[in-house]
Write a protein that holds these residues in place. Structure first.
Motif, PDB file in Angstrom:
ATOM      1  N   LEU A  64     -26.620   4.911 -15.020  1.00  0.00           N
ATOM      2  CA  LEU A  64     -25.484   5.836 -14.962  1.00  0.00           C
ATOM      3  C   LEU A  64     -24.606   5.659 -16.199  1.00  0.00           C
ATOM      4  N   SER A  65     -23.997   6.734 -16.655  1.00  0.00           N
ATOM      5  CA  SER A  65     -23.154   6.643 -17.842  1.00  0.00           C
ATOM      6  C   SER A  65     -21.838   5.951 -17.514  1.00  0.00           C
ATOM      7  N   MET A  66     -21.278   5.310 -18.560  1.00  0.00           N
ATOM      8  CA  MET A  66     -19.958   4.717 -18.413  1.00  0.00           C
ATOM      9  C   MET A  66     -19.024   5.638 -19.171  1.00  0.00           C
ATOM     10  N   ARG A  67     -18.085   6.261 -18.473  1.00  0.00           N
ATOM     11  CA  ARG A  67     -17.326   7.366 -19.067  1.00  0.00           C
ATOM     12  C   ARG A  67     -18.350   8.357 -19.620  1.00  0.00           C
ATOM     13  N   LYS A  68     -18.372   8.605 -20.943  1.00  0.00           N
ATOM     14  CA  LYS A  68     -19.354   9.568 -21.445  1.00  0.00           C
ATOM     15  C   LYS A  68     -20.581   8.894 -22.056  1.00  0.00           C
ATOM     16  N   LEU A  69     -20.494   7.572 -22.144  1.00  0.00           N
ATOM     17  CA  LEU A  69     -21.538   6.847 -22.867  1.00  0.00           C
ATOM     18  C   LEU A  69     -22.701   6.461 -21.947  1.00  0.00           C
ATOM     19  N   PRO A  70     -23.922   6.926 -22.268  1.00  0.00           N
ATOM     20  CA  PRO A  70     -25.061   6.512 -21.437  1.00  0.00           C
ATOM     21  C   PRO A  70     -25.274   5.001 -21.553  1.00  0.00           C
ATOM     22  N   THR A 103     -32.329   2.646 -10.187  1.00  0.00           N
ATOM     23  CA  THR A 103     -32.265   3.274  -8.864  1.00  0.00           C
ATOM     24  C   THR A 103     -30.931   4.001  -8.689  1.00  0.00           C
ATOM     25  N   ALA A 104     -29.861   3.418  -9.240  1.00  0.00           N
ATOM     26  CA  ALA A 104     -28.544   4.059  -9.118  1.00  0.00           C
ATOM     27  C   ALA A 104     -28.561   5.442  -9.769  1.00  0.00           C
ATOM     28  N   LEU A 105     -29.155   5.529 -10.966  1.00  0.00           N
ATOM     29  CA  LEU A 105     -29.205   6.822 -11.651  1.00  0.00           C
ATOM     30  C   LEU A 105     -30.141   7.785 -10.936  1.00  0.00           C
ATOM     31  N   SER A 106     -31.315   7.291 -10.525  1.00  0.00           N
ATOM     32  CA  SER A 106     -32.257   8.221  -9.914  1.00  0.00           C
ATOM     33  C   SER A 106     -31.727   8.725  -8.562  1.00  0.00           C
ATOM     34  N   ASN A 107     -30.991   7.880  -7.832  1.00  0.00           N
ATOM     35  CA  ASN A 107     -30.393   8.360  -6.583  1.00  0.00           C
ATOM     36  C   ASN A 107     -29.305   9.399  -6.844  1.00  0.00           C
ATOM     37  N   ALA A 108     -28.520   9.168  -7.890  1.00  0.00           N
ATOM     38  CA  ALA A 108     -27.465  10.132  -8.224  1.00  0.00           C
ATOM     39  C   ALA A 108     -28.083  11.473  -8.623  1.00  0.00           C
ATOM     40  N   GLU A 124     -26.564  18.282 -16.263  1.00  0.00           N
ATOM     41  CA  GLU A 124     -25.428  17.460 -15.839  1.00  0.00           C
ATOM     42  C   GLU A 124     -25.600  15.998 -16.256  1.00  0.00           C
ATOM     43  N   TYR A 125     -26.832  15.502 -16.222  1.00  0.00           N
ATOM     44  CA  TYR A 125     -27.059  14.087 -16.534  1.00  0.00           C
ATOM     45  C   TYR A 125     -27.652  13.852 -17.916  1.00  0.00           C
TER      46      TYR A 125
END
Ligand SMILES: [Zn+2]
Length: 406
Positions: A64-70, A103-108, A124-125
């Motif tokens: 998942l990105s942190m603010r806008k930074l992947p 997993t966090a990103l793929s679930n999101a 979006e991602y």
């Protein structure tokens, strides 16, 4: 708090740690390493292993990105010597084996893909369409394997079109839980067979009490063969649809025989006849009574349609049966070909039609789900293959679980 500690806590690392974080213009790189001599788990069976066999070359996972930074995780996976499986790559707490995203990103991504099209989710991602397709298909695979499968008692079999009016899919719903159970390519008997043989299996088929479907469907024999304890029920909404079609065909047959002047009065009567009488306004009622005055075959068709509808409200099976039998003999005497055809169909499916009075079930309960499937096919142009469309249907309608995040 150091950013390293923050990320380690966020990822809930126990056997691993964050060594350092590097910031570039495009992303944040998070370097991960093994924490001391803590035991790693086997990637296949998740058993704890004492021995590390070797260290593989560095791999990268998108998070998942942190603010806008992947965020990207970098780590050199270990191969462990598992007493059960032999030499295997270790289990990553942050990702499924072989996945290139956490997993966090793929679930999101998967959650958003339930609401948006795959293209929209990808935008979006900041992923491409293909990655989203892979993530959704993996999520579906996982979900199908891990979903709860309580005994099923009542199912509804229906069909949806993949493209407008062509390429059909068969969908099976659990009518009690109102959840999608299965999707099959095509709508033939052969295509539906795997639902009973693979998805349900012999033992689970035994608990089936009611199978609700269209009486025109070609797989009635298949249902009788596999769901031996089940009552076949012909779907109320489909029966009404066929009845309306009979009225419509009768109207069109008549139209062809009319003169020009007769036609002008006749025009636009289609909706008058399909509407419920209490919903008509006075002008519509006038036009309807003109038609009634003519005593056209159409009026007979209309009365037949109206009197049939009483069937649904009977509480006692013998009364419902009596009504239906009476109705069928009057429809046979109506000299309306479409109705005779309808009666013949009913007669050969009488048992499944009468089952309504006892079961009071219909696929109407899940009609909203079918509309959802239609909206899935509308919002996406990407489903050129049945495989992707089927994955999207499961993903949105089957209430599948997602992999647990650490
Ligand atoms: Zn193992």
């Amino acid at each position: 708090m150091l950013v390293e500690t923050f990320i380690r806590k966020q990822l809930r690392l126990k056997t691993h740690t964050v060594t350092h974080v590097e910031e570039t213009d495009a992303c944040m790189l998070v370097y991960i390493d093994r924490l001391g001599k803590r035991l790693l788990r086997c990637g296949v069976c998740r058993h704890r292993c004492r021995e590390v066999h070797d260290i593989r070359k560095q791999r990268e996972w998108r998070d998942l990105s942190m603010r806008k930074l992947p965020l990207k995780l970098r780590y050199r996976p270990r191969r462990v010597k598992c007493p059960r499986c032999g030499v295997r790559v270790e289990d990553f707490p942050w990702a499924e084996p072989w996945a290139r995203v956490t997993t966090a990103l793929s679930n999101a991504v998967a959650l958003l893909a339930r609401e948006l099209s795959w293209q929209g989710t990808a935008r979006e991602y900041g992923l491409n369409w293909k990655s989203v397709a892979t993530i959704v298909k993996r999520a579906v695979q996982y979900g199908l394997k891990h979903r709860v499968r309580p005994p099923v008692h009542c199912i509804g079999i229906d069909e949806v079109s993949r493209r407008k009016g062509q390429v059909y899919l068969t969908v099976v719903y659990d009518l009690e839980r109102r959840v999608l159970l299965w999707v099959g390519d095509e709508r033939t008997e052969e295509a539906v067979r795997p639902f009973f043989t693979q998805e349900m299996g012999k033992r689970r088929c035994q608990t089936l009490r009611v199978v609700c479907m269209d009486m025109w469907a070609p797989y009635a024999n298949l249902v009788r063969e596999h769901a031996v304890n089940a009552q076949l029920l012909f779907d109320r909404f489909h029966i009404v649809k066929h009845l309306n079609e009979a009225v419509d065909t009768a109207r069109r047959d008549l139209w062809r025989q009319l003169s020009f002047r007769e036609r002008t009065t006749f025009k636009g009567t289609r909706w008058l006849l399909l509407k419920n009488p209490w919903n008509l306004n006075s002008n519509q009622k006038d036009r309807l009574s003109t038609l009634v005055g003519w005593n056209t075959p159409l009026v007979r068709a209309w009365y037949l349609k109206e009197s049939f509808q009483l069937f649904w409200s009977y509480k006692q099976p013998w009364r419902a049966r009596q009504h239906l039998l009476k109705w069928m003999s009057s429809a046979m005497r109506s000299r309306l070909e479409p109705f005779k055809k309808f009666v013949k169909m009913l007669r050969s499916h009488l048992d499944g039609t009468l089952a309504w009075t006892k079961t009071r079930l219909s696929n109407g309960a899940v009609e909203g789900r079918n509309n959802k499937i239609k909206s899935i096919s509308h919002r996406s142009f990407g489903f050129r293959t049945a495989e992707n469309f089927i994955a999207a249907i499961y993903h949105c309608c089957a209430r599948l679980p997602l992999p647990a995040e650490p």
